[in-house]
Design an enzyme around this catalytic site. Sequence first.
Site, PDB file in Angstrom:
ATOM      1  N   LYS A 269       0.826  -1.215   0.000  1.00  0.00           N
ATOM      2  CA  LYS A 269       0.000   0.000   0.000  1.00  0.00           C
ATOM      3  C   LYS A 269       0.857   1.261   0.000  1.00  0.00           C
ATOM      4  CE  LYS A 269      -2.499   2.764   3.383  1.00  0.00           C
ATOM      5  NZ  LYS A 269      -1.371   3.546   3.886  1.00  0.00           N
ATOM      6  N   ASN A 270       1.814   1.326   0.913  1.00  0.00           N
ATOM      7  CA  ASN A 270       2.565   2.571   1.068  1.00  0.00           C
ATOM      8  C   ASN A 270       3.411   2.907  -0.157  1.00  0.00           C
ATOM      9  OD1 ASN A 270       1.439   2.929   3.544  1.00  0.00           O
ATOM     10  ND2 ASN A 270       3.249   2.371   4.735  1.00  0.00           N
TER      11      ASN A 270
ATOM     12  N   CYS B  65      -4.281  13.394  12.605  1.00  0.00           N
ATOM     13  CA  CYS B  65      -5.215  12.282  12.560  1.00  0.00           C
ATOM     14  C   CYS B  65      -5.115  11.553  13.881  1.00  0.00           C
ATOM     15  CB  CYS B  65      -4.927  11.359  11.385  1.00  0.00           C
ATOM     16  SG  CYS B  65      -3.423  10.454  11.608  1.00  0.00           S
TER      17      CYS B  65
ATOM     18  N   ARG C 193       1.251  14.803  13.073  1.00  0.00           N
ATOM     19  CA  ARG C 193       1.757  14.593  11.711  1.00  0.00           C
ATOM     20  C   ARG C 193       2.023  15.890  10.925  1.00  0.00           C
ATOM     21  NH1 ARG C 193      -0.982   9.168   9.304  1.00  0.00           N
ATOM     22  NH2 ARG C 193       1.048   8.937   8.366  1.00  0.00           N
TER      23      ARG C 193
ATOM     24  N   ASP D 241       3.831   0.733  12.166  1.00  0.00           N
ATOM     25  CA  ASP D 241       2.575   0.209  11.616  1.00  0.00           C
ATOM     26  C   ASP D 241       2.233  -1.189  12.136  1.00  0.00           C
ATOM     27  OD1 ASP D 241       2.201   2.507  10.234  1.00  0.00           O
ATOM     28  OD2 ASP D 241       2.730   1.701   8.270  1.00  0.00           O
TER      29      ASP D 241
ATOM     30  N   ARG E 178      -9.050   0.543   3.825  1.00  0.00           N
ATOM     31  CA  ARG E 178      -8.107   1.473   3.188  1.00  0.00           C
ATOM     32  C   ARG E 178      -6.768   0.792   2.922  1.00  0.00           C
ATOM     33  NH1 ARG E 178      -6.197   5.927   6.309  1.00  0.00           N
ATOM     34  NH2 ARG E 178      -4.736   5.745   4.609  1.00  0.00           N
TER      35      ARG E 178
HETATM   36  C1  UD1 Z   1       4.655   6.722   6.465  1.00  0.00           C
HETATM   37  C2  UD1 Z   1       3.736   5.544   6.218  1.00  0.00           C
HETATM   38  C3  UD1 Z   1       3.060   5.146   7.527  1.00  0.00           C
HETATM   39  C4  UD1 Z   1       4.110   4.856   8.584  1.00  0.00           C
HETATM   40  C5  UD1 Z   1       5.085   6.019   8.704  1.00  0.00           C
HETATM   41  C6  UD1 Z   1       6.251   5.716   9.615  1.00  0.00           C
HETATM   42  C7  UD1 Z   1       3.024   5.923   3.970  1.00  0.00           C
HETATM   43  C8  UD1 Z   1       1.904   6.266   3.045  1.00  0.00           C
HETATM   44  N1  UD1 Z   1       2.723   5.951   5.257  1.00  0.00           N
HETATM   45  O1  UD1 Z   1       3.861   7.809   6.927  1.00  0.00           O
HETATM   46  O2  UD1 Z   1       2.301   3.963   7.255  1.00  0.00           O
HETATM   47  O3  UD1 Z   1       3.471   4.681   9.821  1.00  0.00           O
HETATM   48  O4  UD1 Z   1       5.637   6.354   7.416  1.00  0.00           O
HETATM   49  O5  UD1 Z   1       6.941   4.603   9.184  1.00  0.00           O
HETATM   50  O6  UD1 Z   1       4.116   5.588   3.534  1.00  0.00           O
HETATM   51  N2  UD1 Z   1       7.343  14.318  10.708  1.00  0.00           N
HETATM   52  C9  UD1 Z   1       7.646  15.632  10.984  1.00  0.00           C
HETATM   53  N3  UD1 Z   1       7.657  16.514   9.945  1.00  0.00           N
HETATM   54  C10 UD1 Z   1       7.401  16.140   8.663  1.00  0.00           C
HETATM   55  C11 UD1 Z   1       7.107  14.809   8.397  1.00  0.00           C
HETATM   56  C12 UD1 Z   1       7.082  13.902   9.437  1.00  0.00           C
HETATM   57  O7  UD1 Z   1       7.882  16.010  12.128  1.00  0.00           O
HETATM   58  O8  UD1 Z   1       7.437  17.004   7.769  1.00  0.00           O
HETATM   59  C13 UD1 Z   1       7.333  13.335  11.816  1.00  0.00           C
HETATM   60  C14 UD1 Z   1       5.984  12.653  12.004  1.00  0.00           C
HETATM   61  O9  UD1 Z   1       5.129  13.409  12.832  1.00  0.00           O
HETATM   62  C15 UD1 Z   1       6.397  11.343  12.639  1.00  0.00           C
HETATM   63  C16 UD1 Z   1       7.721  11.036  11.969  1.00  0.00           C
HETATM   64  O10 UD1 Z   1       8.193  12.277  11.443  1.00  0.00           O
HETATM   65  O11 UD1 Z   1       6.603  11.529  14.010  1.00  0.00           O
HETATM   66  C17 UD1 Z   1       7.662  10.022  10.864  1.00  0.00           C
HETATM   67  O12 UD1 Z   1       6.662  10.390   9.928  1.00  0.00           O
HETATM   68  P1  UD1 Z   1       6.752  10.014   8.381  1.00  0.00           P
HETATM   69  O13 UD1 Z   1       7.883   9.054   8.186  1.00  0.00           O
HETATM   70  O14 UD1 Z   1       6.728  11.253   7.583  1.00  0.00           O
HETATM   71  O15 UD1 Z   1       5.400   9.243   8.175  1.00  0.00           O
HETATM   72  P2  UD1 Z   1       4.456   9.281   6.906  1.00  0.00           P
HETATM   73  O16 UD1 Z   1       5.260   9.436   5.673  1.00  0.00           O
HETATM   74  O17 UD1 Z   1       3.319  10.206   7.145  1.00  0.00           O
END
Ligand code: UD1
Length: 418
Positions: A22-23, A117, A122, A305, A397
């Site tokens: 999915k990701n 969420c 996030r 996850d 989803r």
């Molecule tokens: C992706 C995965 C999700 C998984 C997560 C962590 C997808 C579609 N989703 O989510 O299933 O749980 O990686 O492995 O691939 N953060 C910031 N600033 C940013 C971006 C992130 O502070 O600009 C923080 C987030 O709040 C979190 C951490 O970084 O604490 C990791 O988030 P991130 O790796 O970005 O997760 P997603 O890409 O949203």
Amino acid sequence: MDKIIIDGGKKLQGIVNISGFKNAAVAIIPATVLAGGKCIIENLPQISDVKTLGSILTNLGASVVEIDEKTMEVDTTKMNQCFADYEMAKELRASYYLLGAGLGRFKKARVIYPGGCSIGTRPIDQHIKGFEALGASVSIEHGLISVEAERLVGAEIYMDVVSVGATINIMLAATMAEGNTIIENAAKEPHIVDVANFLNCMGADIRGAGTDVIKIRGVEKLKGCNHMVIPDQIEAGTYMIAAAATGGDVIINNVIPKHLEAITAKLKEMGVEVVENGDSLRIISSKNLKNISIKTLVYPGFPTDLQQPMSSLLTIAKGTGMVTETIFEGRFKHVDELKRMGADIKVEGRVAVIQGVSNLMGAKVAASDLRAGAALLIAGLIAEGETEIENIHYIERGYDNVVEKLASLGASIKKIVG
Ligand code: UD1
């Protein structure tokens, strides 16, 4: 409202085939925008997120054809802008990959600003930092985020937080920037590599994906290509946990065992037998399991996850277990539901202490997010009696045909359409 009903206590036995990740899929579909041509994406999971992204691209002027249930042909030749429809884009967070892809191709893009969420706040500051470093201006108005640049110029970008989403979004935006981009402290998850492979197959020049330094040499143009999405490590991990939790014996096919090392190691520590054989894993469990501690970390650490599904397994393991969530501060919403099924869990801050109980009892519960839903499925499979899970749209989803797959392994499970 649709529901899943499980009559628990059945050992899972048999073979299950894992679907595409999915990701990876939710990044690769938006990435087709960069091609300005025809891409064929194979091994897509049959999940609502994939369908929604297909509709968003159709709405943006792409031609999207479902060749079969796992294959999508996306032709983005005729697209001339990337301003995504608010109502559709709000359905999934990954619509923000249209920002990187649209910026890369059209030098501008707009989508709904992704909100917090149920698993945490996030923020997307690292995505914004990356776009700005490449020369884009970013504005947020009326709940929408817009990015625009006259020119995109390669840059050296150090990520303050290791972020999967920001790493992918910056890769997308930088593929056609002028000159070289270096992403330092990049995320290393398997789907970063899958997206980079897809972009390279379209003609991009990306090296180092899968390490924490990714180097991108901007190219003038990309073209369409064919790509097969890698297997879903989180779906595979969920079935591994489900097999272990029911004292089952299950062969999990179409996996990349390397991607599952963290979960394999933890299951073995609990006393589960995990046998690797090429691209399949066999899970043999006695249900007489020892409790353990897990701490979520970025790849190759234990994936956040799988923290929630794993917590369900720990509820019936002997002794005391500890779960430390380091990635998403709010990822304990499943705990209250597990407690209603008889689990003994105390949460303090980012740590949950789980005292193993002899069994869970079926109850009416509700999923608060995708992986919380997976945790409830596992709890329902373990529990004595009937479990009724509400809010199953979260589960749909991300899990391809989950009711059918679990039923084929011997679970007593059905979906009630309400
Ligand atoms: C992706 C995965 C999700 C998984 C997560 C962590 C997808 C579609 N989703 O989510 O299933 O749980 O990686 O492995 O691939 N953060 C910031 N600033 C940013 C971006 C992130 O502070 O600009 C923080 C987030 O709040 C979190 C951490 O970084 O604490 C990791 O988030 P991130 O790796 O970005 O997760 P997603 O890409 O949203």
